[in-house]
Every structure is written in structure tokens, then in C-alpha cells.
Design a protein around this motif. Structure first.
Motif, PDB file in Angstrom:
ATOM      1  N   GLY A  67     -13.805  17.026  -3.860  1.00 62.41           N
ATOM      2  CA  GLY A  67     -13.532  16.543  -5.202  1.00 62.41           C
ATOM      3  C   GLY A  67     -12.541  15.392  -5.171  1.00 62.41           C
ATOM      4  O   GLY A  67     -11.899  15.111  -4.150  1.00 62.41           O
ATOM      5  N   THR A  68     -12.392  14.721  -6.306  1.00 58.04           N
ATOM      6  CA  THR A  68     -11.594  13.498  -6.383  1.00 58.04           C
ATOM      7  C   THR A  68     -10.435  13.652  -7.358  1.00 58.04           C
ATOM      8  O   THR A  68     -10.570  14.292  -8.407  1.00 58.04           O
ATOM      9  N   ILE A  69      -9.314  13.058  -7.001  1.00 53.55           N
ATOM     10  CA  ILE A  69      -8.141  12.986  -7.870  1.00 53.55           C
ATOM     11  C   ILE A  69      -7.833  11.517  -8.136  1.00 53.55           C
ATOM     12  O   ILE A  69      -7.820  10.708  -7.202  1.00 53.55           O
ATOM     13  N   LEU A  70      -7.607  11.179  -9.380  1.00 57.62           N
ATOM     14  CA  LEU A  70      -7.208   9.825  -9.745  1.00 57.62           C
ATOM     15  C   LEU A  70      -5.910   9.910 -10.539  1.00 57.62           C
ATOM     16  O   LEU A  70      -5.869  10.506 -11.618  1.00 57.62           O
ATOM     17  N   VAL A  71      -4.841   9.334  -9.986  1.00 58.86           N
ATOM     18  CA  VAL A  71      -3.542   9.302 -10.654  1.00 58.86           C
ATOM     19  C   VAL A  71      -3.234   7.857 -11.026  1.00 58.86           C
ATOM     20  O   VAL A  71      -3.312   6.960 -10.179  1.00 58.86           O
ATOM     21  N   ARG A  72      -2.886   7.663 -12.271  1.00 59.19           N
ATOM     22  CA  ARG A  72      -2.514   6.337 -12.757  1.00 59.19           C
ATOM     23  C   ARG A  72      -1.027   6.379 -13.084  1.00 59.19           C
ATOM     24  O   ARG A  72      -0.601   7.083 -14.001  1.00 59.19           O
ATOM     25  N   ASP A  73      -0.207   5.647 -12.288  1.00 59.33           N
ATOM     26  CA  ASP A  73       1.239   5.765 -12.477  1.00 59.33           C
ATOM     27  C   ASP A  73       1.934   4.548 -11.882  1.00 59.33           C
ATOM     28  O   ASP A  73       1.298   3.635 -11.346  1.00 59.33           O
TER      29      ASP A  73
END
Length: 591
Positions: free
Chosen positions: A542-548
């Protein structure tokens, strides 16, 4: 000369008797210890301790000072090992070992009970042996891999009712249920004789005691998004099966506390043999359903006590309660009853019996995180007896997705909402075209947005074959009413605690501004705790996308290395001059 007497000799019988005494003592001691461990909390405690001893050193219960030291090592990139195989389905806040110590009154033991800080695991939850990448949507609606959840208890008990059955390597879901043996679709068509399910009036539904969520699965044909919930009970994996199928679901129990949803969230509340005694405890369970149901919404109850001869008293009591709550009975057919909630407060003003009473005007019906069940009825929005529009009828779906909800105005003008929607449309387009995330493909079905705001990310994915669990952190303004008014679903949650779901239940996790809920002065968790929880609930590959911010992404990257994620850092749609970065990670198989 005197002859000494010969020494006395012990008889053989005496020796045998003493040996038998010792054997009996050990035997009785063993039996005593067995029953001590079996019927007292000591046994659960020792079992839990024994299980922890099988874990890596980073998973053991430790002193706070020692835990802080280990957390700092992980923050610098020290590798985190796998937990013991027996923890493959571990749910920290719904752990049966912990629940066994909680009172069973009103099913309190089935509600959330999270471990203290020094008992939080510092290891990666493994997958069961033989785990496979889940069957892609829409095939997963009808079949899932047996090896991913090798639990046949429901199939054995409910197979004759069409819930599910095992066939070779798969669990198969025929679409039946206890109260709809002919199939969920036929059951839904029967409901549509009384409820407008196809014209956009009904968009969000709540299914209590959902089983394997076949009702919610087939409601998707009507473009109705159903939040299915059930506790972690003797069937063990019903919510896990629902999520493996790609159907929105959540582990929860209607016991002593409110469900983590805002008031007036659902157009339809459904219970098919959920066995909830709605009129018990002064009607508090029915009052909770009323809190969640929109003005003009429908409440459907099929199964006991409707038409059940042995429960005639309960059935009579429920009808009287619902009448006092100003519901209109739409239909009673065989074992199915349908009511509609009032649109305004006209009926409440004219009631002779004022129980249950209306809540005070300063009561906040949206407060639902570890909040006790209400004893009063939530007041309808803008409740004026002369106003037939009281309660604020929503636009038909899908128009309501993009129109500014009435409940948004406490957060700003309509222009703020519109700018937020445009911004997220642009961002999601960048994710697909530049970052090359396979959103909209069979690769992703279950998506979690950890900091959902107004639901703009989920709204931008409307045309894709996905569903999004929008989470509003309790440390942020409660924007969840806005999300539900848009025709989306979600929950309140504190990310310093584990999420109410099984491991490996989401394909994609999105989070914008993670530091907003990990740097609060009042919290007692670290970024390591949050990312370990993300690892627990994310499916392998699975994929994790963090915008920070760049600084936050640097911190995340070190912990991601410790968790053995495959990562890359990319620019946002703002380019290299933008203040934010995109952190993209893939979780490997943990078996």
C-alpha cells in the motif's frame, strides 16, 4: 558381650505412602494453579506477558524513560523489528485481553479501551502466513483470499443464510443475510417501495451490526454510501471481511458512549437483526440513532422485535418511544418496520408526554469523542415551529458534493469553501499526472485521509472507484458535519490512539499537515507512534502520501527508514519553490 539390636527397617508400604502423598500434593497444586489462571485476571496478565516476551525488545512493556530512549533511537532510523506472529490481527484499543478486564454492563467491554503509553508496541505488525495482495475491486465484492483472514467461524455459522462460504482459496459472498435470505439486492428493492433510494435524496447510510456488510455493498448500486459498523465480537472478523471486500466499515459498539460521528450525519439508519434493544436505558440507544439521523431521514428496523411473538412487550415499548420522538411510521411489513424523522419541532411543542425531553439550547450534539450517550433529543437546526424548512434540506446527490453546506458558515464564507475545493482538485490532478499515483485504478479501493479538513481530497476523487474514510482529528476544528453534508463519510479520532480497524485494511493513506496533530502540547504520543499505527492499518504494497513542510518530511523519512518503507520525496504542484514537499512511501510485506 551384648549383641546390639539390628537397625529398624522401614516398610516398603511406608515409602510408597509418602511417595503417593507427594504426588497428590503436586497434583492438587497443579489443579489449583490451572483454575487460578483460567478464571482470574492473573491468567490473562501472564498470557499477555508471555506473548510480549516473544516480541522483539522494542515491543516489550517498558518503563516510560526506557520507552522514550527507544523512541528517540527509532526517530534516528534504528530498525523496528516485527512483532510476534500471534499479533497479526492486533487491535490496540479493541484487544480481547484488555477487554476481558472491563465491566460487561451495557457492553462497555466492547468499546474502546486503549493501552497506556508504556504498553504501546514498538514493533511492526506482521501479516499472516500466506498473505496475498488483496483481490482488486470490484472482484473483491464477491470473493477474498482465505489466507488473508483464515477464519471460517462466520462461514460455518452463517453459511446457510448466504453470508459467506469457503470455496478453494477464497471466501465467497453470495450477498445474503439473516433477514434477507433471498439476497441483499431483493431486500433493498423491497425497501425502495417506501424509501426514495434512487433520486439522490438518500446518500449517506449507517448500518448497525452489519455482519459482513452485504447491505452496504449492494447499496452502492444506488449510489448510497453506507458506513457499516459492528464490534469485535465472537465472530472476530466481520468488519475485517467487510474491509477486505472494499466496503466502508468501522469497528464500534453502541454501549455507553456516542458513536464518533456528528449530529444529523445520515439520511438513513438501518438495523437488520442487529439485536440492539433500542428502547432500553430510557431509550438512550434510540436517542443516539436520532442524533445521527437527519431531519426527514428514515429509520429501518428488520428482525426482532418487529413481529416477534416472544418480544411483543419490547416491540410495543419501542413503538411508543418512537411515537413520543415524533417519528412517522411509514410501513410495517412482516418483520420490517420503517419510520421517518420529523422535519421540524412542531410535533415536539405539541407533545403531551415530554419524555424524552429536548436538550438545552447550549447542548452541542456534535461532541462525540468519548462522550456519554445523551438522555435528551438533539434540537433540530434552526428549529422554529413556523419554519417547514427547519433542519436544512440538503441538495440532491451529487449536487451536494460541491455546493457550500449550510453548516460550513461557522468556518467562513462560501468563497473559502469554493477555493478549498478548487485547490484539492488541482492537487489530486498533480498526484495522478506527475507523481503517477494509481488513484482511480484497481490498485486502490480503501482510502484513509488522516486530516480531512472539509473533505476536499475525497471530493476530488468522486469519479474514481474508491471510497474515502475522512478523519477529523480531535485536535482540529470539528469540520466533520461539513464532510457529511457533502455526501461523504468519516469519523472523529485522536491519532495519539489506535484507529478502530483491523490491521491491513487500507490501500492508501493520505495526510496533509501531519505536524498539526503530532505537536499538540496536550498529547502524549510521538511521531513514531503515529507512523507505527499507519504501518499497522496499511496493506502490504500500500501507499502513503504525506504533504508537509520540508522539516517535517525529514523527520518522517528517518522513521520510515526504521519501518523499512520504500520512499521518495517529490515536489508539490507549486514546484521547487513551494513550501511543502510530498513524501511518498510503499509498505513491504511483513510476514
Amino acid at each position: 558381650m551384648s549383641i546390639p539390636s539390628p537397625p529398624k527397617q522401614r516398610s516398603a508400604g511406608g515409602r510408597q505412602w509418602k511417595l503417593l502423598d507427594m504426588v497428590m500434593v503436586f497434583l492438587f497444586a497443579g489443579v489449583f494453579i490451572f483454575f487460578l489462571l483460567l478464571f482470574t485476571p492473573l491468567g490473562d496478565s501472564m498470557a499477555a506477558s508471555g506473548l510480549k516476551s516473544l516480541d522483539s525488545p522494542l515491543a516489550m512493556e517498558i518503563r516510560p524513560s526506557g520507552r522514550q530512549r527507544l523512541v528517540k533511537l527509532i526517530e534516528k532510523g534504528q530498525r523496528v523489528e516485527l512483532c510476534a506472529p500471534g499479533l497479526a490481527d492486533y487491535m490496540p484499543c479493541q484487544d480481547p485481553k484488555r477487554s476481558s478486564q472491563i465491566s460487561r454492563e451495557r457492553n462497555r467491554y466492547r468499546e474502546r479501551h486503549c493501552p497506556p503509553e508504556n504498553e504501546r508496541l514498538l514493533c511492526r505488525i506482521p501479516s499472516p502466513r500466506g498473505y496475498k495482495v488483496p483481490v482488486p475491486w470490484p472482484d473483491s465484492l464477491n470473493k477474498v483470499w482465505y489466507s488473508n483472514m483464515p477464519y471460517g467461524k462466520i462461514a460455518e455459522r452463517k453459511g446457510h443464510q448466504g453470508w459467506m462460504k469457503k470455496e478453494g482459496e477464497y471466501f465467497i459472498f453470495p450477498g445474503g443475510g439473516t433477514m434477507f435470505p433471498e439476497g441483499a439486492w431483493q431486500y433493498i428493492e423491497k425497501l425502495e417501495q417506501y424509501i426514495p433510494l434512487s433520486d439522490g435524496q438518500i446518500r449517506t447510510a449507517l448500518d448497525a451490526g452489519c455482519g459482513v456488510a452485504s447491505f452496504g455493498a449492494y447499496m452502492l448500486r444506488k449510489d448510497v454510501l453506507t458506513m457499516s459498523f459492528a464490534p469485535r465480537d465472537s465472530h472476530k472478523a466481520q468488519i475485517q471481511f467487510a474491509l477486505e471486500r472494499g466496503i466502508p466499515a468501522f469497528v464500534a459498539m453502541l454501549g455507553t458512549q456516542k458513536l464518533p460521528f456528528p449530529a444529523f450525519s445520515y439520511d438513513l439508519v438501518h438495523c437488520s437483526r442487529c439485536l440492539i434493544h433500542f428502547s432500553a436505558y430510557n431509550g438512550s440507544y434510540m436517542i443516539e440513532m436520532d442524533r445521527l439521523l437527519r431531519p426527514g431521514g428514515f429509520f429501518v428496523l428488520s428482525g426482532p422485535p418487529v413481529g416477534w411473538k416472544k418480544q411483543e412487550a419490547e416491540w410495543q415499548e419501542l413503538q411508543e418511544l418512537i411515537e413520543r420522538m415524533c417519528y412517522t411510521q411509514v410501513a410495517v411489513e412482516n418483520n420490517i418496520a420503517i419510520w421517518q424523522k420529523a422535519l421540524n419541532h412542531t410535533c415536539y411543542v405539541d407533545r403531551e408526554d415530554e419524555e424524552p425531553a429536548l436538550c438545552d439550547t447550549d447542548h452541542d450534539p456534535n461532541a462525540a469523542w468519548y462522550s456519554p450517550l445523551d438522555k435528551c433529543l438533539s434540537r433540530l437546526p434552526d428549529s422554529r415551529p413556523s419554519d417547514s424548512r427547519a433542519g436544512g434540506k440538503l441538495p440532491e446527490w451529487p449536487k451536494r458534493l460541491q455546493e457550500t453546506p449550510r453548516r460550513f458558515h461557522k468556518f467562513g464564507e462560501a468563497s473559502v469553501f469554493e477555493r478549498d475545493s478548487r485547490r484539492w482538485s488541482q492537487r489530486v490532478r498533480h498526484y495522478k499526472e506527475v507523481v503517477l499515483l494509481k488513484l482511480g485504478s484497481p490498485r486502490y479501493r480503501n482510502i484513509l485521509d488522516m486530516n480531512a479538513g472539509y473533505g476536499g481530497f475525497a471530493a476530488a476523487l468522486y469519479h474514481d472507484p474508491v471510497w474515502v474514510m475522512n478523519v477529523v482529528p480531535v485536535t482540529a476544528p470539528n469540520t466533520l458535519p461539513v464532510i457529511f453534508d457533502r455526501g461523504l463519510i468519516g469519523v472523529l479520532h485522536d491519532w495519539c490512539e489506535a484507529f478502530s480497524t483491523y490491521p491491513r485494511t487500507y490501500d492508501f493513506i493520505h495526510v496533509s499537515n501531519m505536524q498539526s496533530f503530532t505537536t499538540q502540547a496536550s498529547t502524549s504520543c510521538s511521531l513514531v507512534d503515529v507512523m507505527l499505527e499507519m504501518d499497522r492499518i496499511l496493506r502490504p504494497q500500500g501507499t502513503i502520501l504525506v504533504r508537509d513542510t520540508t522539516k517535517m518530511v525529514e523527520k518522517i523519512s528517518k522513521i520510515a527508514y526504521a519501518l523499512q518503507w520504500t520512499t521518495e520525496v517529490l515536489t508539490t504542484e507549486g514546484g521547487v519553490l513551494g513550501k511543502e514537499r510530498l513524501f511518498v512511501a510503499t509498505k513491504p510485506f511483513h510476514t
